[in-house]
Design an enzyme around this catalytic site. Structure first.
Site, PDB file in Angstrom:
ATOM      1  N   GLY A  38       0.827  -1.218   0.000  1.00 29.29           N
ATOM      2  CA  GLY A  38       0.000   0.000   0.000  1.00 29.29           C
ATOM      3  C   GLY A  38       0.848   1.248   0.000  1.00 29.29           C
ATOM      4  O   GLY A  38       2.076   1.203   0.064  1.00 29.29           O
ATOM      5  N   THR A  40       1.128   3.618   2.302  1.00 31.10           N
ATOM      6  CA  THR A  40       1.851   3.865   3.560  1.00 31.10           C
ATOM      7  C   THR A  40       3.089   2.978   3.623  1.00 31.10           C
ATOM      8  O   THR A  40       4.182   3.428   3.994  1.00 31.10           O
ATOM      9  CB  THR A  40       0.936   3.603   4.774  1.00 31.10           C
ATOM     10  OG1 THR A  40      -0.342   4.195   4.532  1.00 31.10           O
ATOM     11  CG2 THR A  40       1.529   4.189   6.043  1.00 31.10           C
ATOM     12  N   GLY A  91       0.078  -1.498   6.479  1.00 32.78           N
ATOM     13  CA  GLY A  91      -0.954  -0.482   6.670  1.00 32.78           C
ATOM     14  C   GLY A  91      -2.301  -1.107   6.959  1.00 32.78           C
ATOM     15  O   GLY A  91      -2.420  -2.323   7.163  1.00 32.78           O
ATOM     16  N   GLY A 104      -7.059  -4.776   2.675  1.00 34.44           N
ATOM     17  CA  GLY A 104      -7.336  -5.297   1.339  1.00 34.44           C
ATOM     18  C   GLY A 104      -7.724  -4.242   0.332  1.00 34.44           C
ATOM     19  O   GLY A 104      -8.056  -4.568  -0.805  1.00 34.44           O
ATOM     20  N   GLY A 105      -7.643  -2.975   0.763  1.00 35.09           N
ATOM     21  CA  GLY A 105      -7.926  -1.898  -0.189  1.00 35.09           C
ATOM     22  C   GLY A 105      -7.006  -1.967  -1.401  1.00 35.09           C
ATOM     23  O   GLY A 105      -7.363  -1.528  -2.490  1.00 35.09           O
ATOM     24  N   GLY A 106      -5.821  -2.550  -1.212  1.00 35.36           N
ATOM     25  CA  GLY A 106      -4.879  -2.719  -2.319  1.00 35.36           C
ATOM     26  C   GLY A 106      -4.930  -4.109  -2.914  1.00 35.36           C
ATOM     27  O   GLY A 106      -4.049  -4.485  -3.700  1.00 35.36           O
ATOM     28  N   GLU A 112      -1.117 -10.780   2.564  1.00 36.62           N
ATOM     29  CA  GLU A 112      -0.886 -10.011   3.799  1.00 36.62           C
ATOM     30  C   GLU A 112      -1.233 -10.860   5.021  1.00 36.62           C
ATOM     31  O   GLU A 112      -0.495 -10.879   6.013  1.00 36.62           O
ATOM     32  CB  GLU A 112      -1.733  -8.733   3.792  1.00 36.62           C
ATOM     33  CG  GLU A 112      -1.235  -7.723   2.770  1.00 36.62           C
ATOM     34  CD  GLU A 112      -2.142  -6.512   2.607  1.00 36.62           C
ATOM     35  OE1 GLU A 112      -1.655  -5.506   2.087  1.00 36.62           O
ATOM     36  OE2 GLU A 112      -3.323  -6.569   2.988  1.00 36.62           O
ATOM     37  N   LYS A 130      -7.689   6.453   9.672  1.00 35.75           N
ATOM     38  CA  LYS A 130      -7.982   5.007   9.654  1.00 35.75           C
ATOM     39  C   LYS A 130      -8.524   4.500  10.993  1.00 35.75           C
ATOM     40  O   LYS A 130      -9.012   3.380  11.085  1.00 35.75           O
ATOM     41  CB  LYS A 130      -6.710   4.215   9.300  1.00 35.75           C
ATOM     42  CG  LYS A 130      -5.987   4.661   8.045  1.00 35.75           C
ATOM     43  CD  LYS A 130      -6.798   4.408   6.799  1.00 35.75           C
ATOM     44  CE  LYS A 130      -6.079   4.755   5.519  1.00 35.75           C
ATOM     45  NZ  LYS A 130      -4.923   3.959   5.187  1.00 35.75           N
TER      46      LYS A 130
HETATM   47  C1  5RP Z   1      -3.519  -3.467   0.822  1.00 37.49           C
HETATM   48  C2  5RP Z   1      -3.846  -3.043   2.203  1.00 37.49           C
HETATM   49  C3  5RP Z   1      -3.312  -1.720   2.650  1.00 37.49           C
HETATM   50  O1  5RP Z   1      -2.542  -1.914   3.782  1.00 37.49           O
HETATM   51  C4  5RP Z   1      -4.457  -0.808   2.946  1.00 37.49           C
HETATM   52  O2  5RP Z   1      -5.308  -0.748   1.801  1.00 37.49           O
HETATM   53  C5  5RP Z   1      -3.983   0.594   3.295  1.00 37.49           C
HETATM   54  O3  5RP Z   1      -3.437   1.176   2.157  1.00 37.49           O
HETATM   55  P1  5RP Z   1      -2.801   2.619   2.156  1.00 37.49           P
HETATM   56  O4  5RP Z   1      -1.573   2.564   2.988  1.00 37.49           O
HETATM   57  O5  5RP Z   1      -2.511   2.869   0.694  1.00 37.49           O
HETATM   58  O6  5RP Z   1      -3.820   3.589   2.699  1.00 37.49           O
HETATM   59  O7  5RP Z   1      -4.503  -3.694   2.957  1.00 37.49           O
HETATM   60  O8  5RP Z   1      -4.180  -4.659   0.472  1.00 37.49           O
END
Ligand code: 5RP
Length: 233
Positions: A38, A40, A91, A104-106, A112, A130
């Protein structure tokens, strides 16, 4: 204090960079490290390059993180090449007051969770947006086998959730594992452990993006006052 001297509030990206660098304090010299995915984590990887000679390398949770690590000269091990990792740094999309997370946003949630399960200590790095009371405002990512999609959408509807297939360029996004992602809106996850247990047992679910079994033990939260360290026993 350094931060109160700044007239402009930090941007979200600056807060991510702040916690990414602060996480270097959790890297154990001489030991392979677990690295998440991600924006971060990208800041963390960039900072890690400064101390790369202190570690043998990292186990990565995605193709994207592997490429970034290798481009900076950090060796990447397969998970099966190493034993238990002392620390995993990643992150989150949401984190509650007990260290349970939505991730899982990414789209990297399966790897993970695998690397987190192999690690002794999950250190979460996140900007203050967050931190939540109850998980569920962020659409919950679930990696699924494509043939189960429509039945799983109905199962989430029975829980009050509205699930949709994540798209990329108009087509279902394909994960590093060759599968699809459902994003589920409208859930309020008051019992993360029970929810993770239940949904993980549904046929066709590869990984649910609730991290309660693999919760964070530490969270470095980027705030206007600097890095706040939250501990979750
Ligand atoms: C990727 C994740 C990331 O950790 C989560 O989406 C946070 O992303 P970011 O640091 O871009 O806000 O779980 O699958």
């Amino acid at each position: 204090m350094l931060f109160s001297l700044m007239s402009e509030p930090f941007t979200q990206e600056q807060l991510k960079a702040l916690v990414g660098r602060a996480a270097l304090a959790y890297v154990v010299p001489g030991q392979v490290l677990g690295v998440g995915t991600g924006s971060t984590v990208n800041h963390f990887i960039d900072a890690l390059a400064d101390i790369k000679d202190q570690i043998p390398g990292a186990v990565s949770s995605s193709v994207a993180s592997t490429q970034r690590l290798q481009a900076l000269g950090i060796r990447v091990f397969e998970a099966n090449q190493v034993g238990t990792l002392s620390v995993y740094i990643d992150g989150a999309d949401e984190i509650d007051g007990q260290g349970h997370m939505i991730k899982g946003g990414g789209a990297a949630l399966t790897r993970e969770k695998i690397v987190a399960a192999q690690s002794g200590r999950f250190v979460c790095i996140a900007d203050a947006s967050k931190k939540v009371q109850v998980l569920g405002n962020f659409p919950l990512p679930v990696e699924v086998i494509p043939m189960a999609t429509q039945r799983l959408i109905r199962q989430f509807a029975a829980l009050g959730g509205v699930a949709g297939v994540r798209l990329k360029d108009g087509q279902p996004l394909v994960t590093d594992n060759g599968q699809h992602i459902l994003d589920v809106r409208g859930l309020r996850i008051a019992d993360p452990l029970g929810f993770e247990n239940e949904v993980s047992a549904w046929p066709g679910v590869i990984t649910v993006g609730v991290f309660a079994h693999q919760k964070a033990l530490v969270c470095l939260l980027g705030t206007e006052q600097g890095v706040q360290t939250l501990m979750f026993p």
